[in-house]
Design a protein around this motif. Structure first.
Motif, PDB file in Angstrom:
ATOM      1  N   ALA A   1       0.944  -1.104  -0.029  1.00 59.65           N
ATOM      2  CA  ALA A   1      -0.025  -0.074  -0.008  1.00 59.65           C
ATOM      3  C   ALA A   1       0.782   1.208   0.065  1.00 59.65           C
ATOM      4  O   ALA A   1       0.566   2.220  -0.772  1.00 59.65           O
ATOM      5  CB  ALA A   1      -0.837  -0.209   1.279  1.00 59.65           C
ATOM      6  N   SER A   2       2.036   1.266   0.647  1.00 53.45           N
ATOM      7  CA  SER A   2       3.140   2.416   0.921  1.00 53.45           C
ATOM      8  C   SER A   2       3.429   2.711  -0.704  1.00 53.45           C
ATOM      9  O   SER A   2       3.597   3.995  -0.903  1.00 53.45           O
ATOM     10  CB  SER A   2       3.869   2.195   1.726  1.00 53.45           C
ATOM     11  N   ARG A   3       3.731   1.792  -1.387  1.00 48.71           N
ATOM     12  CA  ARG A   3       4.377   1.817  -2.753  1.00 48.71           C
ATOM     13  C   ARG A   3       3.232   2.517  -3.605  1.00 48.71           C
ATOM     14  O   ARG A   3       3.545   3.331  -4.532  1.00 48.71           O
ATOM     15  CB  ARG A   3       4.739   0.530  -3.190  1.00 48.71           C
ATOM     16  N   ARG A   4       2.055   1.946  -3.563  1.00 45.73           N
ATOM     17  CA  ARG A   4       0.909   2.591  -4.373  1.00 45.73           C
ATOM     18  C   ARG A   4       0.766   3.996  -4.084  1.00 45.73           C
ATOM     19  O   ARG A   4       0.404   4.820  -4.788  1.00 45.73           O
ATOM     20  CB  ARG A   4      -0.237   1.529  -4.289  1.00 45.73           C
ATOM     21  N   ALA A   5       0.672   4.097  -2.561  1.00 48.65           N
ATOM     22  CA  ALA A   5       0.494   5.522  -2.230  1.00 48.65           C
ATOM     23  C   ALA A   5       1.795   6.708  -2.887  1.00 48.65           C
ATOM     24  O   ALA A   5       1.341   7.956  -3.373  1.00 48.65           O
ATOM     25  CB  ALA A   5       0.541   5.827  -0.626  1.00 48.65           C
ATOM     26  N   LEU A   6       2.824   6.054  -2.894  1.00 46.52           N
ATOM     27  CA  LEU A   6       3.965   6.728  -3.165  1.00 46.52           C
ATOM     28  C   LEU A   6       3.548   7.056  -4.885  1.00 46.52           C
ATOM     29  O   LEU A   6       3.994   8.066  -5.332  1.00 46.52           O
ATOM     30  CB  LEU A   6       5.155   6.214  -3.125  1.00 46.52           C
ATOM     31  N   GLU A   7       3.235   6.051  -5.686  1.00 50.52           N
ATOM     32  CA  GLU A   7       2.831   6.138  -6.977  1.00 50.52           C
ATOM     33  C   GLU A   7       1.958   7.322  -7.316  1.00 50.52           C
ATOM     34  O   GLU A   7       2.248   7.995  -8.145  1.00 50.52           O
ATOM     35  CB  GLU A   7       2.748   4.856  -7.641  1.00 50.52           C
ATOM     36  N   ALA A   8       0.850   7.137  -6.498  1.00 51.03           N
ATOM     37  CA  ALA A   8      -0.255   8.241  -6.852  1.00 51.03           C
ATOM     38  C   ALA A   8       0.101   9.500  -6.306  1.00 51.03           C
ATOM     39  O   ALA A   8      -0.156  10.538  -6.847  1.00 51.03           O
ATOM     40  CB  ALA A   8      -1.399   7.724  -5.874  1.00 51.03           C
TER      41      ALA A   8
ATOM     42  N   ARG B   1       2.841  15.571 -10.537  1.00 52.07           N
ATOM     43  CA  ARG B   1       3.276  15.631 -11.964  1.00 52.07           C
ATOM     44  C   ARG B   1       1.998  16.357 -12.791  1.00 52.07           C
ATOM     45  O   ARG B   1       2.140  17.311 -13.485  1.00 52.07           O
ATOM     46  CB  ARG B   1       3.532  14.426 -12.713  1.00 52.07           C
ATOM     47  N   LEU B   2       0.788  15.792 -12.219  1.00 51.63           N
ATOM     48  CA  LEU B   2      -0.301  16.367 -12.655  1.00 51.63           C
ATOM     49  C   LEU B   2      -0.680  17.895 -12.369  1.00 51.63           C
ATOM     50  O   LEU B   2      -1.101  18.769 -13.221  1.00 51.63           O
ATOM     51  CB  LEU B   2      -1.756  15.883 -12.547  1.00 51.63           C
TER      52      LEU B   2
END
Length: 99
Positions: free
Chosen positions: A69-76, A82-83
């Motif tokens: 979950a921490s990696r997904r949060a970092l990616e988000a 960037r957006l």
């Protein structure tokens, strides 16, 4: 490439379902859709709603993006930052199709 990805996801969903010894009906009940829809997911039908396919995949243990979950949060966070520096709306440009 898209069709290959959808078929691969479908195969992984089928594999995960079988490893859990769930029937198509059992998975359909867990996802909240009909067995016909689960069969479409498993066959890689690109007309199935993305959320439905992802829900089926998550329920049978198919990793979507990163397992942690921490990696997904970092990616988000990365995508959001960037957006944030890009324009909110894209203005259509003139298409020069005069060959």
């Amino acid at each position: 490439m898209t069709l290959e990805a959808v078929r691969l996801l479908g195969s992984r969903v089928r594999l995960g379902r079988r490893e859990r010894r769930w029937t198509v009906v059992e998975l359909a009940q867990r996802v909240g859709v009909s067995p016909v829809t689960i069969r479409k997911v498993e066959k890689g039908d690109p007309t199935v709603a993305l959320g439905t396919a992802f829900e089926a995949a998550a329920l049978v243990g198919v990793a979507l993006f990163h397992d942690q979950a921490s990696r997904r949060a970092l990616e988000a966070e990365h995508a959001a930052s960037r957006l944030a520096v890009l324009p909110a709306a894209i203005q259509p440009g003139r298409v020069d199709d005069d060959f």
